[in-house]
Scaffold this motif. Structure first.
Motif, PDB file in Angstrom:
ATOM      1  N   ARG A  23       0.868  -1.179   0.000  1.00  0.00           N
ATOM      2  CA  ARG A  23       0.000   0.000   0.000  1.00  0.00           C
ATOM      3  C   ARG A  23       0.902   1.224   0.000  1.00  0.00           C
ATOM      4  O   ARG A  23       1.758   1.371   0.872  1.00  0.00           O
ATOM      5  CB  ARG A  23      -0.900  -0.023   1.232  1.00  0.00           C
ATOM      6  CG  ARG A  23      -1.931   1.064   1.186  1.00  0.00           C
ATOM      7  CD  ARG A  23      -2.966   0.845   2.242  1.00  0.00           C
ATOM      8  NE  ARG A  23      -3.865   1.979   2.224  1.00  0.00           N
ATOM      9  CZ  ARG A  23      -5.125   1.909   2.523  1.00  0.00           C
ATOM     10  NH1 ARG A  23      -5.649   0.766   2.869  1.00  0.00           N
ATOM     11  NH2 ARG A  23      -5.870   2.982   2.491  1.00  0.00           N
ATOM     12  N   LEU A  24       0.721   2.103  -1.001  1.00  0.00           N
ATOM     13  CA  LEU A  24       1.562   3.288  -1.164  1.00  0.00           C
ATOM     14  C   LEU A  24       0.760   4.563  -0.926  1.00  0.00           C
ATOM     15  O   LEU A  24      -0.461   4.568  -1.072  1.00  0.00           O
ATOM     16  CB  LEU A  24       2.148   3.325  -2.579  1.00  0.00           C
ATOM     17  CG  LEU A  24       3.041   2.164  -2.970  1.00  0.00           C
ATOM     18  CD1 LEU A  24       3.385   2.225  -4.443  1.00  0.00           C
ATOM     19  CD2 LEU A  24       4.302   2.156  -2.126  1.00  0.00           C
ATOM     20  N   THR A  25       1.479   5.644  -0.593  1.00  0.00           N
ATOM     21  CA  THR A  25       0.821   6.938  -0.465  1.00  0.00           C
ATOM     22  C   THR A  25       0.320   7.362  -1.836  1.00  0.00           C
ATOM     23  O   THR A  25       0.934   7.069  -2.854  1.00  0.00           O
ATOM     24  CB  THR A  25       1.783   8.012   0.074  1.00  0.00           C
ATOM     25  OG1 THR A  25       2.913   8.092  -0.779  1.00  0.00           O
ATOM     26  CG2 THR A  25       2.222   7.718   1.482  1.00  0.00           C
ATOM     27  N   ASP A  26      -0.800   8.037  -1.846  1.00  0.00           N
ATOM     28  CA  ASP A  26      -1.363   8.510  -3.114  1.00  0.00           C
ATOM     29  C   ASP A  26      -1.957   9.881  -2.911  1.00  0.00           C
ATOM     30  O   ASP A  26      -2.926  10.012  -2.169  1.00  0.00           O
ATOM     31  CB  ASP A  26      -2.422   7.532  -3.608  1.00  0.00           C
ATOM     32  CG  ASP A  26      -2.889   7.849  -5.020  1.00  0.00           C
ATOM     33  OD1 ASP A  26      -2.042   8.302  -5.817  1.00  0.00           O
ATOM     34  OD2 ASP A  26      -4.071   7.649  -5.304  1.00  0.00           O
ATOM     35  N   ASP A  35       6.733   6.036   2.441  1.00  0.00           N
ATOM     36  CA  ASP A  35       5.989   6.067   1.183  1.00  0.00           C
ATOM     37  C   ASP A  35       4.945   4.965   1.114  1.00  0.00           C
ATOM     38  O   ASP A  35       4.258   4.836   0.117  1.00  0.00           O
ATOM     39  CB  ASP A  35       6.968   5.946   0.006  1.00  0.00           C
ATOM     40  CG  ASP A  35       7.958   7.093   0.005  1.00  0.00           C
ATOM     41  OD1 ASP A  35       7.512   8.259  -0.043  1.00  0.00           O
ATOM     42  OD2 ASP A  35       9.168   6.831   0.082  1.00  0.00           O
ATOM     43  N   GLY A  36       4.845   4.167   2.159  1.00  0.00           N
ATOM     44  CA  GLY A  36       3.846   3.107   2.186  1.00  0.00           C
ATOM     45  C   GLY A  36       4.280   1.952   3.057  1.00  0.00           C
ATOM     46  O   GLY A  36       5.282   2.022   3.775  1.00  0.00           O
ATOM     47  N   TRP A  38       4.571  -2.504   3.249  1.00  0.00           N
ATOM     48  CA  TRP A  38       4.707  -3.753   2.500  1.00  0.00           C
ATOM     49  C   TRP A  38       4.634  -4.896   3.491  1.00  0.00           C
ATOM     50  O   TRP A  38       5.344  -4.921   4.497  1.00  0.00           O
ATOM     51  CB  TRP A  38       6.038  -3.736   1.764  1.00  0.00           C
ATOM     52  CG  TRP A  38       6.437  -4.991   1.082  1.00  0.00           C
ATOM     53  CD1 TRP A  38       5.658  -5.823   0.336  1.00  0.00           C
ATOM     54  CD2 TRP A  38       7.747  -5.574   1.070  1.00  0.00           C
ATOM     55  NE1 TRP A  38       6.398  -6.877  -0.140  1.00  0.00           N
ATOM     56  CE2 TRP A  38       7.689  -6.744   0.293  1.00  0.00           C
ATOM     57  CE3 TRP A  38       8.962  -5.211   1.634  1.00  0.00           C
ATOM     58  CZ2 TRP A  38       8.788  -7.548   0.087  1.00  0.00           C
ATOM     59  CZ3 TRP A  38      10.064  -6.007   1.425  1.00  0.00           C
ATOM     60  CH2 TRP A  38       9.972  -7.173   0.646  1.00  0.00           C
ATOM     61  N   LEU A 113       9.687   2.053   2.584  1.00  0.00           N
ATOM     62  CA  LEU A 113       8.520   1.257   2.943  1.00  0.00           C
ATOM     63  C   LEU A 113       8.659   0.670   4.337  1.00  0.00           C
ATOM     64  O   LEU A 113       9.726   0.171   4.701  1.00  0.00           O
ATOM     65  CB  LEU A 113       8.336   0.091   1.960  1.00  0.00           C
ATOM     66  CG  LEU A 113       8.027   0.435   0.517  1.00  0.00           C
ATOM     67  CD1 LEU A 113       7.969  -0.838  -0.321  1.00  0.00           C
ATOM     68  CD2 LEU A 113       6.716   1.202   0.418  1.00  0.00           C
ATOM     69  N   MET A 129      -0.124  -0.793   7.537  1.00  0.00           N
ATOM     70  CA  MET A 129      -0.040  -0.374   6.138  1.00  0.00           C
ATOM     71  C   MET A 129      -0.839   0.904   5.890  1.00  0.00           C
ATOM     72  O   MET A 129      -0.401   1.778   5.138  1.00  0.00           O
ATOM     73  CB  MET A 129      -0.512  -1.504   5.222  1.00  0.00           C
ATOM     74  CG  MET A 129       0.474  -2.658   5.196  1.00  0.00           C
ATOM     75  SD  MET A 129      -0.073  -4.097   4.282  1.00  0.00           S
ATOM     76  CE  MET A 129      -0.319  -3.471   2.665  1.00  0.00           C
ATOM     77  N   SER A 133       0.857   4.535   4.767  1.00  0.00           N
ATOM     78  CA  SER A 133       0.518   5.068   3.445  1.00  0.00           C
ATOM     79  C   SER A 133      -0.286   6.368   3.501  1.00  0.00           C
ATOM     80  O   SER A 133      -0.720   6.863   2.465  1.00  0.00           O
ATOM     81  CB  SER A 133      -0.265   4.020   2.650  1.00  0.00           C
ATOM     82  OG  SER A 133      -1.493   3.730   3.287  1.00  0.00           O
ATOM     83  N   ARG A 134      -0.466   6.933   4.669  1.00  0.00           N
ATOM     84  CA  ARG A 134      -1.160   8.224   4.764  1.00  0.00           C
ATOM     85  C   ARG A 134      -0.282   9.310   4.172  1.00  0.00           C
ATOM     86  O   ARG A 134       0.911   9.383   4.458  1.00  0.00           O
ATOM     87  CB  ARG A 134      -1.477   8.556   6.211  1.00  0.00           C
ATOM     88  CG  ARG A 134      -2.611   7.756   6.755  1.00  0.00           C
ATOM     89  CD  ARG A 134      -3.126   8.337   8.066  1.00  0.00           C
ATOM     90  NE  ARG A 134      -4.172   7.487   8.554  1.00  0.00           N
ATOM     91  CZ  ARG A 134      -4.088   6.724   9.636  1.00  0.00           C
ATOM     92  NH1 ARG A 134      -2.983   6.726  10.359  1.00  0.00           N
ATOM     93  NH2 ARG A 134      -5.096   5.969   9.996  1.00  0.00           N
ATOM     94  N   THR A 135      -0.864  10.184   3.387  1.00  0.00           N
ATOM     95  CA  THR A 135      -0.126  11.292   2.797  1.00  0.00           C
ATOM     96  C   THR A 135       0.409  12.181   3.913  1.00  0.00           C
ATOM     97  O   THR A 135      -0.302  12.507   4.849  1.00  0.00           O
ATOM     98  CB  THR A 135      -1.051  12.102   1.859  1.00  0.00           C
ATOM     99  OG1 THR A 135      -1.579  11.198   0.894  1.00  0.00           O
ATOM    100  CG2 THR A 135      -0.293  13.210   1.160  1.00  0.00           C
TER     101      THR A 135
END
Length: 185
Positions: A23-26, A35-36, A38, A113, A129, A133-135
């Motif tokens: 799960r990555l930041t978006d 950045d997320g 794993w 990660l 995760m 992955s929170r901005t």
């Protein structure tokens, strides 16, 4: 430190790797510490890194050239892994925490990660995760979940594993009821 011939060779991912629980930041944020997250399914770096590189490449993160991991958190230590026609160098460090993976590549690509232990519960892994992955997150990977280095339990036998014979101690093998990453809410 002497490396074995097995560690020096390039391990090539031949079958289609399993989907990475990632799960990555978006969108990506330069203000975030991570950045997320794993969540590997095992401590086999060849299998897990093949799926991670495949997932990151599919998300157009850029060309991945290097991955840095904590040495004691993994079962073996290959220095190079071939994925989809490219070779990714793997660095093994004792100074890097077992809960962090650093991925670098071309054009100043860097992805940090949080690595969740394969034996973490679904609820704990999902929470870690989501937090990672929170901005613009300000949480450090070490604060999400602790990954104990050292001896690890033997992984359960799963469907499709190439194992002959049966259980010698009785009981049923345990299977992960949630084999893929949670879908973002």
């Amino acid at each position: 430190m002497m490396r074995s011939a097995e560690d020096r060779m390039t391990w090539v991912c031949t079958p289609e790797p399993p989907a990475a629980r990632l799960r990555l930041t978006d969108p990506p944020s330069h203000r975030a510490m991570l950045d997320g997250g794993w969540w590997p399914t095992s401590r086999d770096p060849v299998r897990e890194l093949c799926s991670l590189v495949t997932a990151l490449t599919a998300r157009r993160s850029g060309v991945i050239e290097r991955i840095m991991l904590h040495r004691a958190a993994w079962d073996r230590h290959p220095c190079r892994i071939g994925v989809a026609g490219t070779v990714v160098r793997v660095g093994w460090f004792t100074t890097l925490g077992p809960e962090l993976a650093i991925i670098t590549g071309r054009r100043e690509l860097r992805i940090d990660l949080a690595v969740i232990a394969p034996d973490a519960t679904f609820a704990a892994a999902t929470a870690a995760m989501v937090a990672a992955s929170r901005t613009a997150n300000t949480v450090r990977a070490a604060d999400l979940l602790r990954i104990p280095p050292g001896p690890r339990p033997r992984p359960p036998v799963g469907p499709g594993d190439d194992v002959t014979g049966g259980e010698s101690e009785g009981g049923h093998p345990q299977h992960d009821p949630h084999p893929t990453a949670p879908v973002p809410a």
